[in-house]
Write an enzyme that holds these catalytic residues in place. Structure first.
Site, short mmCIF file in Angstrom:
data_model
loop_
_atom_site.label_atom_id
_atom_site.label_comp_id
_atom_site.label_asym_id
_atom_site.label_seq_id
_atom_site.Cartn_x
_atom_site.Cartn_y
_atom_site.Cartn_z
N GLY A 219 0.82 -1.21 0.00
CA GLY A 219 0.00 0.00 0.00
C GLY A 219 0.85 1.26 0.00
N ALA A 220 2.07 1.15 -0.53
CA ALA A 220 3.03 2.25 -0.42
C ALA A 220 2.81 3.36 -1.45
CB ALA A 220 4.46 1.71 -0.57
N GLY A 221 1.83 3.21 -2.31
CA GLY A 221 1.63 4.21 -3.37
C GLY A 221 1.00 5.50 -2.87
N ARG A 222 0.17 5.40 -1.86
CA ARG A 222 -0.50 6.62 -1.34
C ARG A 222 -0.93 6.37 0.10
NH1 ARG A 222 -3.92 4.11 -5.09
NH2 ARG A 222 -5.84 3.32 -4.14
N ASP B 239 -0.46 -7.05 -6.74
CA ASP B 239 -1.82 -7.16 -6.19
C ASP B 239 -1.72 -8.13 -5.01
OD1 ASP B 239 -4.41 -7.68 -5.48
OD2 ASP B 239 -5.11 -8.09 -7.53
N VAL B 240 -1.83 -7.61 -3.80
CA VAL B 240 -1.61 -8.46 -2.63
C VAL B 240 -2.70 -9.52 -2.46
CG1 VAL B 240 -0.18 -6.81 -1.35
CG2 VAL B 240 -2.68 -6.81 -1.02
N TYR C 298 -15.88 -4.31 7.47
CA TYR C 298 -14.56 -3.70 7.67
C TYR C 298 -14.03 -4.07 9.06
CZ TYR C 298 -11.05 0.08 7.91
OH TYR C 298 -9.89 0.80 8.04
N LYS D 11 -10.58 -6.08 10.34
CA LYS D 11 -9.57 -5.45 11.20
C LYS D 11 -9.42 -6.19 12.53
CE LYS D 11 -8.36 -2.37 8.26
NZ LYS D 11 -7.00 -2.41 7.69
#
Ligand code: NAP
Length: 242
Positions: free
Chosen positions: A16-19, A66-67, A158, A162
């Site tokens: 998720g390092a893109g934003r 794509d994780v 969600y 989590k």
């Protein structure tokens, strides 16, 4: 990048390092002199983040991933090891959110969130374990949410993902103690990121945490001496949960 950074000589993978949160964490780990592997699906965002790290004198590798695809996660970790030789830190910040009452959804609507927010976190952790156990050193930081602790109507699916991440992380921490691998879970309240762009009735974004606040907490967990393990850290906007 400071030559004397707290993570000098270490290699970090950030999903998720893109934003958003993952991006801020990747930048902060690089400022502490870690070599950073950036994983997410959007190539341009990853390339820009990796370029920014390199321009500041750091080491970075963007690996579009794509994780939710197990094979892609395995390949990403293999490529990271081929490039940098080790993996010291894993941050699982790839994730998504969608909200609505359970009765307004079909079971098949739940699958994308379960796949990315829970199953992919488990797969990423599993993928770095052989290397971390071999090194007898590693820190895993999974990003959960305060939704795992406080019931919020409309957030059942969600929240299930989590709470699953919190439970998985707690058990993994026990399983890995003897191997010198630390597992922590970071539990933020609302953070002002692009995640909220498509969510109607978002709370007041000016009162949310900044991604950089979460990044400071991640650096703290990653940079503690090997004899200390910060295993659960709840970080809220100082005005309280929104
Ligand atoms: N924002 C908040 O208020 C908040 C609060 C507590 C916890 N969190 C959690 O923190 C994490 C990050 O959230 P954020 O707010 O930073 O979200 P964001 O701004 O929407 O960023 C999400 C990141 O995850 C990546 N991602 C999503 N699906 C992916 C997939 N299948 N494979 C690889 N990467 C994927 C996205 O990249 P691509 O789309 O390019 O793949 C993006 O880089 C999530 O787990 C979220 O639940 C957020």
């Amino acid at each position: 990048m400071s030559a004397g950074g707290a993570l000098q000589g270490q290699v970090a993978i950030v999903t998720g390092a893109g934003r958003g949160i993952g991006h801020a964490i990747a930048m902060a780990l690089a400022r502490e002199a870690a070599a950073v592997v950036l994983a997410a699906r959007t190539r341009q965002e990853l390339a820009a983040a990796a370029a920014a790290i390199r321009e500041s004198g750091g080491r970075a590798l963007a690996i579009p991933t794509d994780v939710a695809q197990d094979g892609a996660v395995e390949a990403m970790v293999e490529q990271a090891i081929a490039e940098f030789g080790r993996v010291d830190v894993l941050v699982t910040a790839a994730g998504a959110a969608s909200f609505g009452p359970v009765m307004g959804t079909k079971p098949s609507d739940w699958d994308p969130l379960l796949a990315v927010n829970l199953r992919a976190v488990m797969v990423c952790c599993r993928a770095v374990l052989p290397m971390m156990i071999r090194q007898r050193r590693g820190t895993i930081i999974n990003i959960a949410s305060v939704a795992a602790q406080r019931p919020i109507a409309g957030a059942a699916v969600y929240t299930a993902t989590k709470a699953g991440v919190v439970g998985f992380s707690r058990v993994l921490a026990e399983e890995l103690r003897a191997d010198g691998v630390r597992v922590g879970v970071l539990v933020p309240g609302a953070v002002d990121t692009p995640l909220w762009d498509t969510i109607g009735n978002a709370p007041d974004r000016s009162r949310m945490l900044r991604p950089e606040d979460v990044a400071r907490a991640a650096v703290l967990i990653a940079s503690l001496p090997p004899g200390a393990s910060l295993e659960e850290l709840t970080l809220l906007p100082s005005g309280g949960i929104l």
